[in-house]
Design a protein around this motif. Structure first.
Motif, mmCIF file in Angstrom:
data_model
loop_
_atom_site.group_PDB
_atom_site.id
_atom_site.type_symbol
_atom_site.label_atom_id
_atom_site.label_comp_id
_atom_site.label_asym_id
_atom_site.label_seq_id
_atom_site.Cartn_x
_atom_site.Cartn_y
_atom_site.Cartn_z
ATOM 1 N N ALA A 293 33.670 -7.247 -10.978
ATOM 2 C CA ALA A 293 32.317 -7.816 -10.984
ATOM 3 C C ALA A 293 32.065 -8.630 -12.253
ATOM 4 O O ALA A 293 31.509 -9.734 -12.197
ATOM 5 N N VAL A 294 32.474 -8.112 -13.398
ATOM 6 C CA VAL A 294 32.286 -8.816 -14.673
ATOM 7 C C VAL A 294 33.080 -10.117 -14.685
ATOM 8 O O VAL A 294 32.563 -11.172 -15.054
ATOM 9 N N SER A 295 34.336 -10.040 -14.276
ATOM 10 C CA SER A 295 35.173 -11.240 -14.286
ATOM 11 C C SER A 295 34.699 -12.273 -13.268
ATOM 12 O O SER A 295 34.713 -13.476 -13.539
ATOM 13 N N THR A 296 34.259 -11.812 -12.106
ATOM 14 C CA THR A 296 33.728 -12.735 -11.095
ATOM 15 C C THR A 296 32.501 -13.451 -11.644
ATOM 16 O O THR A 296 32.377 -14.674 -11.522
ATOM 17 N N ALA A 297 31.613 -12.713 -12.267
ATOM 18 C CA ALA A 297 30.406 -13.315 -12.850
ATOM 19 C C ALA A 297 30.769 -14.316 -13.943
ATOM 20 O O ALA A 297 30.142 -15.377 -14.056
ATOM 21 N N GLY B 42 41.361 -26.245 -28.109
ATOM 22 C CA GLY B 42 40.935 -24.942 -28.572
ATOM 23 C C GLY B 42 41.312 -23.908 -27.529
ATOM 24 O O GLY B 42 41.719 -24.257 -26.414
ATOM 25 N N TYR B 43 41.179 -22.640 -27.877
ATOM 26 C CA TYR B 43 41.502 -21.547 -26.965
ATOM 27 C C TYR B 43 40.342 -20.566 -26.886
ATOM 28 O O TYR B 43 39.676 -20.301 -27.885
ATOM 29 N N PHE B 44 40.142 -20.003 -25.691
ATOM 30 C CA PHE B 44 39.224 -18.882 -25.539
ATOM 31 C C PHE B 44 39.893 -17.818 -24.697
ATOM 32 O O PHE B 44 40.813 -18.087 -23.931
ATOM 33 N N ALA B 45 39.409 -16.580 -24.874
ATOM 34 C CA ALA B 45 39.867 -15.448 -24.068
ATOM 35 C C ALA B 45 38.744 -15.061 -23.120
ATOM 36 O O ALA B 45 37.586 -14.938 -23.525
ATOM 37 N N ASP B 46 39.082 -14.894 -21.840
ATOM 38 C CA ASP B 46 38.092 -14.459 -20.851
ATOM 39 C C ASP B 46 37.823 -12.964 -21.046
ATOM 40 O O ASP B 46 38.383 -12.351 -21.973
ATOM 41 N N PRO B 47 36.972 -12.334 -20.227
ATOM 42 C CA PRO B 47 36.649 -10.921 -20.450
ATOM 43 C C PRO B 47 37.842 -9.971 -20.440
ATOM 44 O O PRO B 47 37.779 -8.883 -21.008
ATOM 45 N N ASP B 48 38.952 -10.379 -19.816
ATOM 46 C CA ASP B 48 40.142 -9.526 -19.789
ATOM 47 C C ASP B 48 41.191 -9.942 -20.803
ATOM 48 O O ASP B 48 42.299 -9.415 -20.809
ATOM 49 N N GLY B 49 40.863 -10.926 -21.645
ATOM 50 C CA GLY B 49 41.795 -11.359 -22.676
ATOM 51 C C GLY B 49 42.763 -12.440 -22.234
ATOM 52 O O GLY B 49 43.650 -12.821 -23.000
ATOM 53 N N PHE B 50 42.621 -12.954 -21.001
ATOM 54 C CA PHE B 50 43.486 -14.052 -20.578
ATOM 55 C C PHE B 50 43.135 -15.286 -21.397
ATOM 56 O O PHE B 50 41.961 -15.640 -21.534
ATOM 57 N N LEU B 51 44.143 -15.911 -21.951
ATOM 58 C CA LEU B 51 43.932 -17.053 -22.830
ATOM 59 C C LEU B 51 43.897 -18.358 -22.052
ATOM 60 O O LEU B 51 44.792 -18.652 -21.255
#
Length: 136
Positions: free
Chosen positions: A16-20, A115-124
């Motif tokens: 749910a968090v990742s989908t949002a 630049g780089y960002f990490a999603d809620p699960d740390g995927f870069l």
């Protein structure tokens, strides 16, 4: 063999968090008619590729591999931007959606801007303007 990638599936801790994050935060096209209670699909590249989100333990089970510790997974995903301003806009959007910026946008050694960002699960995710590359 005809080389192609059809679906990239990310094993996530909280569906749910990742989908949002991807649907509401980043505004990616959510495929509600293809998604279900246990999986979420998003259309990318004008429909030539899908991003799937699936619970990490179930994805490991499906692949018949152990669900190992988190850390650098040895790969990154990337989105090309049209210019430096778009890199900055996309990074700001990711930050507002809850991403962690791991590398602020900057001029890079190969002549681009990224630049780089990490999603809620740390995927870069790398967001990059590459002056030497194609763009669709």
């Amino acid at each position: 063999m005809d080389p192609r990638i059809s679906i990239v599936t990310l094993g996530v801790a909280d569906l749910a968090v990742s989908t949002a994050f991807y649907r509401d935060g980043l505004g990616w096209p959510y495929l509600a008619d293809k998604s279900g209670e246990g999986i979420s699909f998003f259309e990318v590249n004008h429909g030539t590729l899908w991003l799937a989100l699936y619970p990490r333990p179930l994805l490991a089970e499906d692949a018949q591999v152990p669900d190992g510790p988190a850390g650098f997974s040895g790969f990154t995903l990337a989105q090309l931007a049209r210019d430096r301003d778009e890199v900055n806009l996309l990074m700001d959007k990711a930050l507002a959606a809850g991403a962690k910026i791991t590398k602020a946008p900057q001029q890079v050694f190969w002549g681009g801007y990224s630049g780089y960002f990490a999603d809620p699960d740390g995927f870069l995710w790398e967001v990059a303007f590459n002056p030497y590359s194609w763009f669709e």
